[in-house]
Design a protein around this motif. Sequence first.
Motif, short mmCIF file in Angstrom:
data_model
loop_
_atom_site.label_atom_id
_atom_site.label_comp_id
_atom_site.label_asym_id
_atom_site.label_seq_id
_atom_site.Cartn_x
_atom_site.Cartn_y
_atom_site.Cartn_z
N PRO A 99 3.44 -11.07 -0.80
CA PRO A 99 2.50 -11.12 -1.99
C PRO A 99 0.93 -10.91 -1.39
CG PRO A 99 3.54 -12.81 -2.84
CD PRO A 99 4.26 -12.45 -1.23
N LYS A 100 0.97 -12.42 -0.72
CA LYS A 100 -0.76 -12.98 -0.91
C LYS A 100 -1.51 -11.80 -0.14
CE LYS A 100 0.16 -17.34 -2.04
NZ LYS A 100 0.93 -18.41 -1.90
N SER A 101 -1.00 -11.82 1.51
CA SER A 101 -1.41 -11.01 2.40
C SER A 101 -0.91 -9.01 2.31
CB SER A 101 -0.94 -11.53 3.92
OG SER A 101 0.35 -11.34 3.81
N GLY A 102 0.02 -8.97 1.82
CA GLY A 102 0.71 -7.67 1.50
C GLY A 102 1.09 -6.73 2.49
N ASN A 103 1.10 -7.84 3.45
CA ASN A 103 1.63 -8.25 5.40
C ASN A 103 3.10 -8.26 5.48
OD1 ASN A 103 -0.93 -6.71 5.78
ND2 ASN A 103 -1.53 -8.52 6.50
N THR A 104 3.67 -8.30 6.48
CA THR A 104 5.40 -9.21 7.06
C THR A 104 4.79 -9.58 8.41
OG1 THR A 104 6.95 -8.65 6.90
CG2 THR A 104 5.72 -6.54 7.70
N VAL A 105 5.75 -9.83 8.63
CA VAL A 105 5.98 -10.78 10.32
C VAL A 105 7.79 -10.15 10.57
CG1 VAL A 105 6.47 -12.12 11.94
CG2 VAL A 105 4.17 -12.19 10.37
N MET A 106 8.12 -9.01 10.75
CA MET A 106 9.28 -8.99 11.52
C MET A 106 10.02 -9.56 12.66
SD MET A 106 9.69 -4.60 9.68
CE MET A 106 8.87 -4.33 7.86
N LEU A 107 10.95 -9.99 12.50
CA LEU A 107 11.76 -10.73 13.69
C LEU A 107 12.97 -9.70 13.88
CD1 LEU A 107 12.57 -12.48 16.01
CD2 LEU A 107 12.85 -13.85 14.28
N ALA A 108 12.42 -9.30 14.90
CA ALA A 108 14.17 -8.66 15.84
C ALA A 108 14.73 -8.97 16.25
CB ALA A 108 13.70 -6.80 16.23
N PHE A 109 16.25 -8.97 16.12
CA PHE A 109 17.10 -9.84 17.70
C PHE A 109 18.15 -9.14 17.08
CE2 PHE A 109 17.51 -12.00 12.63
CZ PHE A 109 18.80 -11.68 13.07
N ASP A 110 18.08 -7.88 17.46
CA ASP A 110 19.75 -6.59 17.36
C ASP A 110 19.22 -6.78 19.21
OD1 ASP A 110 17.58 -5.43 17.69
OD2 ASP A 110 18.47 -3.45 16.04
N HIS A 111 18.75 -7.35 19.92
CA HIS A 111 19.33 -6.60 20.86
C HIS A 111 20.38 -6.39 21.82
CE1 HIS A 111 14.96 -7.81 19.67
NE2 HIS A 111 14.14 -7.24 20.87
N GLY A 112 21.22 -7.91 21.09
CA GLY A 112 22.13 -7.91 22.39
C GLY A 112 23.04 -6.29 22.03
N TYR A 113 23.03 -5.99 21.14
CA TYR A 113 23.58 -5.02 20.21
C TYR A 113 23.30 -3.60 20.87
CZ TYR A 113 25.15 -1.12 17.03
OH TYR A 113 25.89 0.12 17.21
N TRP A 151 11.65 0.99 -9.36
CA TRP A 151 12.15 -1.09 -9.71
C TRP A 151 12.58 -1.21 -8.23
CZ3 TRP A 151 15.76 -4.35 -9.51
CH2 TRP A 151 14.97 -5.90 -9.57
N GLY A 152 13.52 -0.33 -8.07
CA GLY A 152 14.59 -0.76 -7.33
C GLY A 152 13.74 -1.25 -5.55
N MET A 153 12.90 0.20 -5.42
CA MET A 153 12.44 0.29 -4.11
C MET A 153 10.98 -1.45 -4.00
SD MET A 153 11.78 1.15 -0.93
CE MET A 153 12.47 2.97 -1.13
N LYS A 154 10.35 -1.09 -5.19
CA LYS A 154 9.50 -1.88 -5.25
C LYS A 154 10.43 -3.50 -5.04
CE LYS A 154 6.75 0.05 -8.06
NZ LYS A 154 5.47 -0.22 -9.74
N ASN A 155 11.40 -3.35 -6.08
CA ASN A 155 12.34 -4.97 -6.15
C ASN A 155 12.37 -5.51 -3.90
OD1 ASN A 155 15.45 -6.02 -5.33
ND2 ASN A 155 13.86 -7.23 -7.19
N ARG A 156 12.67 -4.22 -3.41
CA ARG A 156 13.26 -4.66 -2.12
C ARG A 156 11.76 -4.77 -1.26
NH1 ARG A 156 16.21 -2.92 -4.64
NH2 ARG A 156 18.88 -2.40 -4.71
N LEU A 157 11.27 -3.78 -1.29
CA LEU A 157 9.43 -4.29 -0.70
C LEU A 157 9.03 -5.31 -0.27
CD1 LEU A 157 8.03 -0.50 -0.82
CD2 LEU A 157 9.25 -1.26 1.44
N LYS A 190 0.89 -1.43 -0.03
CA LYS A 190 -0.12 0.25 -0.20
C LYS A 190 0.93 1.07 0.07
CE LYS A 190 -4.03 2.24 2.77
NZ LYS A 190 -4.64 2.07 3.65
N GLY A 191 0.67 2.21 -1.27
CA GLY A 191 1.24 3.42 -0.83
C GLY A 191 2.59 3.54 -1.67
N ASN A 192 2.82 2.37 -1.99
CA ASN A 192 4.03 2.47 -3.22
C ASN A 192 4.35 1.74 -4.60
OD1 ASN A 192 5.96 2.52 -1.19
ND2 ASN A 192 4.34 1.25 0.14
N ALA A 193 3.20 2.36 -5.14
CA ALA A 193 2.88 1.47 -6.67
C ALA A 193 3.45 2.57 -7.36
CB ALA A 193 1.02 1.91 -6.61
#
Length: 190
Positions: free
Chosen positions: A46-60, A34-40, A27-30
């Motif tokens: 692609p099916k849900s348009g959603n993401t699950v991000m796992l952060a594990f930089d806590h030690g830093y 090409w490069g930005m779309k490729n990374r996103l 949403k909002g990125n049409a």
Amino acid sequence: MADNIGNKAAHDYHLDVPPAQEGFYVKGNAHCDWGMKNRLARMFDPKSGNTVMLAFDHGYIMGPTAGLERIDLVIPPLVPYVNVLMGTRGVIRSCISPAAPVAKCVRVTYDSTVLYDDMSNGGGKKLPELEALEMAYRAIAEGAHGVDMGRNIFQSDCPAGMAAAIGKVVHEGYTAQQAYEVYEELRNTK
């Protein structure tokens, strides 16, 4: 100059066929190039348009963190359940295969981003699994296109079960209770 002997003159430009105008599901990125779309496209399903991000930089940013003592044993098994891994360059390089089918988001700051007197600024405290699933469900129900979780996944009694349950909420519209049943089932089979 290229040799043009034997070249066939171009004449069929298919002017009757309109060029493909592919939409973009983030949403909002049409309008992005090409490069930005490729990374996103690597970060959002692609099916849900959603993401699950796992952060594990806590030690830093916080020092030694429970659940990440052997990051090489904890994080790689979670790759099938998440869309994005968020960590430091060194940790990602040391325990994640470059061929892993998951987006990698690398921390590049040099200082802490957590205010120790207000842990909610650093992602919040570890919640009981059902509460974390309820938080994710509310976020998606209220229009978010993903969640960023760390300790609520890797400090769980069953990190893979929790990552799978979060994915069910984010990508398949499960309620918190339905997702909790997924978590319980996987926890009880470990």
